[in-house]
Design an enzyme around this catalytic site. Structure first.
Site, PDB file in Angstrom:
ATOM      1  N   HIS A  84       0.857  -1.215  -0.121  1.00 54.33           N
ATOM      2  CA  HIS A  84       0.069   0.072  -0.153  1.00 54.33           C
ATOM      3  C   HIS A  84       0.978   1.134  -0.196  1.00 54.33           C
ATOM      4  CE1 HIS A  84      -3.354   2.684   0.971  1.00 54.33           C
ATOM      5  NE2 HIS A  84      -2.369   3.101   1.733  1.00 54.33           N
ATOM      6  N   ASP A 163     -15.270   1.968   7.640  1.00 58.04           N
ATOM      7  CA  ASP A 163     -14.190   2.850   6.960  1.00 58.04           C
ATOM      8  C   ASP A 163     -14.851   3.758   5.842  1.00 58.04           C
ATOM      9  OD1 ASP A 163     -11.493   3.859   6.633  1.00 58.04           O
ATOM     10  OD2 ASP A 163     -11.712   2.802   4.697  1.00 58.04           O
ATOM     11  N   ARG A 170     -14.718  12.168   7.223  1.00 53.25           N
ATOM     12  CA  ARG A 170     -13.573  13.078   7.609  1.00 53.25           C
ATOM     13  C   ARG A 170     -13.228  13.981   6.572  1.00 53.25           C
ATOM     14  NH1 ARG A 170      -9.726   8.367   6.996  1.00 53.25           N
ATOM     15  NH2 ARG A 170      -8.174   9.982   7.310  1.00 53.25           N
ATOM     16  N   SER A 185      -7.863   3.505   8.921  1.00 48.41           N
ATOM     17  CA  SER A 185      -8.397   3.384   7.609  1.00 48.41           C
ATOM     18  C   SER A 185      -7.499   2.614   6.481  1.00 48.41           C
ATOM     19  CB  SER A 185      -8.847   4.864   7.072  1.00 48.41           C
ATOM     20  OG  SER A 185      -9.290   4.885   5.608  1.00 48.41           O
ATOM     21  N   LYS A 189      -8.641  -2.059   5.850  1.00 48.08           N
ATOM     22  CA  LYS A 189      -8.893  -2.635   4.415  1.00 48.08           C
ATOM     23  C   LYS A 189      -8.047  -3.801   3.992  1.00 48.08           C
ATOM     24  CE  LYS A 189      -9.153   1.351   2.436  1.00 48.08           C
ATOM     25  NZ  LYS A 189      -9.416   2.481   3.339  1.00 48.08           N
TER      26      LYS A 189
END
Length: 425
Positions: A84, A163, A170, A185, A189
């Site tokens: 990620h 989320d 947010r 967050s 996932k």
């Protein structure tokens, strides 16, 4: 156990520590609609201002995962490992990295997203390829991991639905910057997708969400700890994002550059980061002797890319979209390129149509910025610095204005700056 949302907000507002039961209750209530948006907004602001302890963040993440399904990848006969990135300008690394790691023997369950603002989204880039399908069912996802060894697709609606609600909230309540909320967050996932290991690319610099290394280090450490707490082996690299990655910033132009890398060429920085992340991923997957650099050279990574694109309905041989409107910006003086500001270039690409201001906006596949020079390059007055590309001519002028001053030229070359700054985990 039932609580009162106001009481939970008050605990965090006053600097207290939320109990596991309080966190579970408010996350479940918010997901079901029993806790109102304005109440969760107040709690998010309290978290931004007061912070959370590591056990609070771990429980918050656990509650977000528990709000939906957790994929079971046990039927995949390879070790699973994902990556990620926190987002940057020209960050097309997922495109060559995913098939590269698969070519070396691991399985990569890459759930990706779309771009917002000046940072591009992996799915937007891939959808520049004719026919490419970003949405897969869970069964299709698993079948592709077993058959191809990799998939790059959108996360299903069943993964961490809390989320999805909280992320949108947010965005409109000035609480995006809260590190506990960013970390939970991302990790909710990634953990819910079922991967066995995870490598994080945490960007630092003008074109990144984290502008300062101390912020980035705190985020990276928080996410590495969250991964460990949930049984996912996790490491993080802090990498520079003050200069765009590579030469291409956009959608189709970044796909073309990724294909260059998979062909054994491409910009040196894109190759360096792709190989560095691949080595980390393969090490976590139990394949430390695999050689990703060799897989780029000998064609295995390209074969893996073509198989992935075909499996998701795309045509790897189809021509990519080309923008009809272009303008080249040239150097005003002799010298050396000192800086190329990632934020200004990213904003310019967004204004050209490559990005979106709101989630529901469409993007242009062909729009973007193509750099002709990078820091350290020598230039003469009149040499091309970068090219603006758009579908419509009226997008060029505002994009040119946004990019003004992005490329700084000085009389002496700049000192080299390392791309990989730190490893955590």
């Amino acid at each position: 156990m039932t609580f009162n949302a106001v009481d939970v907000i008050r605990v965090k507002r006053d600097g207290g520590v939320l109990s596991d039961a309080q966190i579970d209750w408010i996350m479940d209530g918010y997901t079901r609609g029993a806790v109102a948006d304005e109440q969760m907004s107040a709690l998010a602001m309290a978290i931004l201002l007061r912070g959370m302890t590591p056990p609070e963040i771990a429980r918050w993440t656990h509650a977000m995962i528990a709000s939906g399904e957790r994929l079971d990848l046990s039927s995949v006969d390879r070790s699973t490992v994902d990556k990620h990135s926190t987002g940057g300008v020209g960050d097309k690394i997922t495109l060559p990295l995913t098939p590269l790691v698969a070519a070396c023997g691991a399985a990569v369950p890459q759930l990706s997203g779309r771009g917002l603002g000046h940072t591009g989204g992996t799915l937007d880039k891939l959808e520049a390829i004719p026919g490419f399908r970003a949405t897969l069912t869970n069964d299709e996802f698993l079948a592709q991991l077993r058959g191809v060894g990799a998939a790059i697709c959108a996360a299903g609606s069943g993964l961490a639905p809390a989320d999805r609600k909280l992320y949108a909230l947010r965005d409109v309540t000035a609480t995006v910057e809260a590190i506990p909320l960013i970390a939970s967050s991302i990790m909710s996932k990634k953990i819910a997708e079922g991967t066995g290991a995870l490598v994080l690319d945490v960007k630092v610099g003008s074109g990144a969400f984290m502008k300062h290394v101390d912020q980035a280090r705190e985020l990276a450490r928080t996410m590495v700890e969250l991964g460990g707490a949930h049984g996912v082996r996790t490491v993080a690299l802090l990498t520079g994002m003050s200069t765009p990655l590579g030469l291409a910033v956009g959608n189709a132009v970044e796909v073309a550059e990724a294909v260059e890398v998979l062909s054994g060429g491409g910009p040196a920085d894109v190759v360096e980061l792709t190989v560095a992340l691949a080595r980390e991923m393969l090490d976590l997957a139990g394949l430390p002797d695999a050689d990703p650099a060799a897989a780029l050279r000998d064609g295995r990574a390209m074969d893996s890319w073509r198989a992935l694109i075909r499996a998701q309905g795309g045509d790897p041989d189809a021509p990519l979209p080309v923008a009809p409107e272009t303008e080249v910006v040239r150097a005003a003086a002799d010298g050396y390129v000192s800086t190329v500001d990632a934020h200004r270039i990213g904003t310019s690409a967004w204004l050209l149509g490559a990005g979106r201001a709101r989630k529901e906006d469409s993007v242009s596949a062909s729009a973007g910025v193509v750099l002709h020079r990078r820091p350290g390059d020598e230039v003469r007055a009149g040499d091309p610095l970068y090219e603006l590309r758009a579908e419509k001519a009226d997008r060029i002028a505002p994009a040119r204005e946004a990019a003004e001053g992005a490329v700084e030229i000085r009389s002496t070359p700049p000192a080299p700056v390392p791309l990989v700054m730190e490893r955590i985990g």
